[in-house]
Design an enzyme around this catalytic site. Structure first.
Site, short mmCIF file in Angstrom:
data_model
loop_
_atom_site.label_atom_id
_atom_site.label_comp_id
_atom_site.label_asym_id
_atom_site.label_seq_id
_atom_site.Cartn_x
_atom_site.Cartn_y
_atom_site.Cartn_z
N CYS A 186 0.80 -1.23 0.00
CA CYS A 186 0.00 0.00 0.00
C CYS A 186 0.84 1.28 0.00
O CYS A 186 0.54 2.22 -0.74
CB CYS A 186 -0.95 0.00 1.19
SG CYS A 186 -0.24 -0.71 2.69
N HIS A 195 -3.01 6.30 4.32
CA HIS A 195 -1.60 6.46 4.64
C HIS A 195 -1.15 7.82 4.12
O HIS A 195 -1.51 8.23 3.00
CB HIS A 195 -0.76 5.39 3.94
CG HIS A 195 -0.96 3.99 4.42
ND1 HIS A 195 -1.70 3.67 5.54
CD2 HIS A 195 -0.49 2.81 3.93
CE1 HIS A 195 -1.67 2.35 5.72
NE2 HIS A 195 -0.96 1.81 4.74
P1 NAP Z 1 -7.97 -9.09 7.66
O1 NAP Z 1 -8.96 -8.01 7.85
O2 NAP Z 1 -7.33 -9.69 8.85
O3 NAP Z 1 -8.64 -10.25 6.77
C1 NAP Z 1 -8.00 -11.46 6.52
C2 NAP Z 1 -8.86 -12.31 5.60
O4 NAP Z 1 -8.17 -13.53 5.31
C3 NAP Z 1 -10.20 -12.70 6.21
O5 NAP Z 1 -11.17 -12.75 5.19
C4 NAP Z 1 -9.90 -14.10 6.73
O6 NAP Z 1 -11.05 -14.90 6.88
C5 NAP Z 1 -9.04 -14.61 5.60
N1 NAP Z 1 -8.33 -15.82 6.01
C6 NAP Z 1 -7.56 -16.00 7.11
N2 NAP Z 1 -7.12 -17.26 7.18
C7 NAP Z 1 -7.61 -17.91 6.10
C8 NAP Z 1 -7.54 -19.26 5.62
N3 NAP Z 1 -6.86 -20.20 6.28
N4 NAP Z 1 -8.19 -19.54 4.46
C9 NAP Z 1 -8.91 -18.61 3.81
N5 NAP Z 1 -9.03 -17.35 4.22
C10 NAP Z 1 -8.38 -16.99 5.36
O7 NAP Z 1 -6.74 -8.61 6.77
P2 NAP Z 1 -6.71 -7.57 5.52
O8 NAP Z 1 -6.24 -6.27 5.99
O9 NAP Z 1 -7.96 -7.66 4.75
O10 NAP Z 1 -5.46 -8.13 4.70
C11 NAP Z 1 -5.45 -9.35 4.07
C12 NAP Z 1 -4.23 -9.50 3.14
O11 NAP Z 1 -4.06 -8.39 2.29
C13 NAP Z 1 -2.88 -9.66 3.80
O12 NAP Z 1 -2.15 -10.56 2.98
C14 NAP Z 1 -2.20 -8.34 3.71
O13 NAP Z 1 -0.79 -8.42 3.67
C15 NAP Z 1 -2.76 -7.88 2.39
N6 NAP Z 1 -2.81 -6.44 2.37
C16 NAP Z 1 -2.14 -5.84 1.39
C17 NAP Z 1 -2.14 -4.49 1.35
C18 NAP Z 1 -1.30 -3.84 0.36
O14 NAP Z 1 -0.37 -3.25 0.77
N7 NAP Z 1 -1.61 -3.89 -0.91
C19 NAP Z 1 -2.84 -3.73 2.25
C20 NAP Z 1 -3.54 -4.37 3.24
C21 NAP Z 1 -3.50 -5.76 3.29
P3 NAP Z 1 -11.82 -15.03 8.31
O15 NAP Z 1 -12.66 -13.78 8.47
O16 NAP Z 1 -12.65 -16.23 8.11
O17 NAP Z 1 -10.78 -15.17 9.35
N1 12T Z 2 2.16 -5.50 7.73
O1 12T Z 2 0.78 -6.25 2.20
O2 12T Z 2 0.56 -3.75 8.82
O3 12T Z 2 2.85 -6.30 2.74
O4 12T Z 2 0.00 -2.06 7.55
C1 12T Z 2 0.52 -4.29 4.17
C2 12T Z 2 0.22 -3.59 5.33
C3 12T Z 2 1.90 -5.77 5.39
C4 12T Z 2 1.69 -6.03 2.99
C5 12T Z 2 0.43 -3.23 7.71
C6 12T Z 2 1.62 -5.08 6.56
C7 12T Z 2 1.36 -5.35 4.22
C8 12T Z 2 0.77 -3.98 6.50
#
Ligand code: NAP
Ligand code: 12T
Length: 340
Positions: free
Chosen positions: A133, A246
């Protein structure tokens, strides 16, 4: 790899998360040609019903044959799930746009911001990585400046919202704030220290070189996306008690002289960038104004007169939209617009 069709079968993996929810909303808002939407999360969410275009869709768990028939899968369920399931999905003929850090630096996987390097979509082999991000919003602004004046070095300090860590961190900032205002003890589960009314110079884990993994993502991903290893980036990434957006302070050194007015003109014409810069009227980008918006907002554009060719600026973008869900959907839009 992706056949041109009128409508597509799309999956969101991590559909119940902070980013997954925004992916569903973004597909709706942009009228993505979805024939059918499939939603996946962990066993904890099995059977939960989420809304898409006013219809309920049941959340499923991942199985070996889950991706059969799916055209595009947007992954946002953590690096471990992407490591295991993205190759399974790609092997089923599905194109994966992965939001985790798992595949970003893999030389066989394109790392794409559509405004910056859409051409890299041409060589994908089934997995496309969505950058971090903090990196996404920075490169959207750096690219047009690089094209005009060649960037030699960037010093960036970030001010990152808790929603970047996911739903649990959003809940933690809310709960700690309530507890403190009620004169109760706070509990820290997600971050090692209290985040409410505090600032933590710590995002993701610490590495042996003294930097955090988040800081090194900004260094390495910028070079890959911009296709130029000569751009020097040094970063300090900081968590602030903000829910969404951010902010980043950028100090940019260019090879060619470029004035603040020239930077404003270049950025005004740059895709995805909005110049929001009238300090005499107290106009500069701030998280509460940018939350829910698609663009990367740039302000406080001024000269750094301590070096020959230096520019300082302040940028803000919605980390769940351009920093995650929107960039992923924009990649999917490019994929269906071309016969790749
Ligand atoms: P979050 O709110 O904690 O959501 C995590 C999601 O993953 C939930 O839907 C969860 O389902 C699911 N999950 C967890 N364990 C799983 C499993 N074993 N099988 C299938 N689904 C599972 O986190 P988030 O902020 O949305 O972020 C999720 C991902 O996106 C991370 O990889 C993070 O690094 C990435 N991300 C990237 C950016 C970026 O910089 N582009 C920004 C933010 C996040 P449940 O609700 O059932 O637990
Ligand atoms: N730890 O997708 O905590 O690499 O803000 C994005 C956001 C990892 C990632 C955070 C993190 C990622 C955060």
């Amino acid at each position: 790899m992706l056949k041109k069709k009128k409508t597509y079968i799309v999956a969101v993996v991590g559909a119940t998360g902070a980013v997954g929810n925004e992916m569903i909303r973004t597909l709706e808002a942009r009228n993505f040609p979805v024939e059918k939407l499939r939603l996946f999360a962990s066993e904890r969410s099995e059977g939960k019903v989420l809304e898409f275009r006013e219809t309920g869709i049941k959340v499923e768990t991942l199985k070996k044959n889950s991706f059969e028939g799916i055209d595009i899968a947007l992954f946002s369920a953590g690096a471990e799930r992407s490591r295991i399931w993205a190759p399974v999905a790609a092997a089923s003929g599905c194109v994966v746009v992965d939001n985790s850090s798992q595949w970003r630096m893999d030389p066989g996987v394109p790392l794409v911001v559509p405004e910056v390097n859409p051409h890299d979509l041409e060589w994908h082999k089934g997995i496309i990585a969505n950058p971090n991000c903090s990196t996404i919003q920075m490169v959207v602004v750096l690219k047009p400046i690089h094209d005009a004046a060649r960037i030699k070095r960037v010093v960036v300090t970030t001010f990152q919202a808790v929603s970047g860590t996911g739903q649990k961190a959003i809940d933690e900032l809310m709960q700690q704030t309530k507890d403190l205002l009620g004169f109760r003890e706070v509990t820290c589960k997600v971050y090692p220290h209290q985040i409410a009314f505090n600032v933590l110079p710590h995002i993701d884990k610490f590495l042996e070189n003294g930097y955090t993994k988040e800081e090194m993502k900004m260094v390495n991903e910028t070079k890959k996306i911009m296709g130029d290893d000569s751009i020097q980036v040094t970063a300090t990434t900081v968590r602030v008690p903000v829910f969404r957006c951010h902010s980043e302070s950028l100090n940019i050194e260019t090879a060619k002289k470029i004035t603040p007015n020239e930077v404003r003109a270049i950025l005004s014409g740059a895709p995805g960038v909005i110049v929001y810069d009238a300090p005499e009227k107290n106009i500069y980008p701030i998280p509460i104004d940018v939350a829910g918006k698609d663009g990367t907002y740039a302000g406080r554009i001024r000269e750094d007169d301590t070096i020959d060719n230096g520019i300082n600026m302040w940028i803000v973008a919605d980390n769940l939209l351009k920093g995650a869900a929107l960039n992923a959907v924009q990649i999917a839009e490019r994929l269906i617009g071309m016969d790749a």
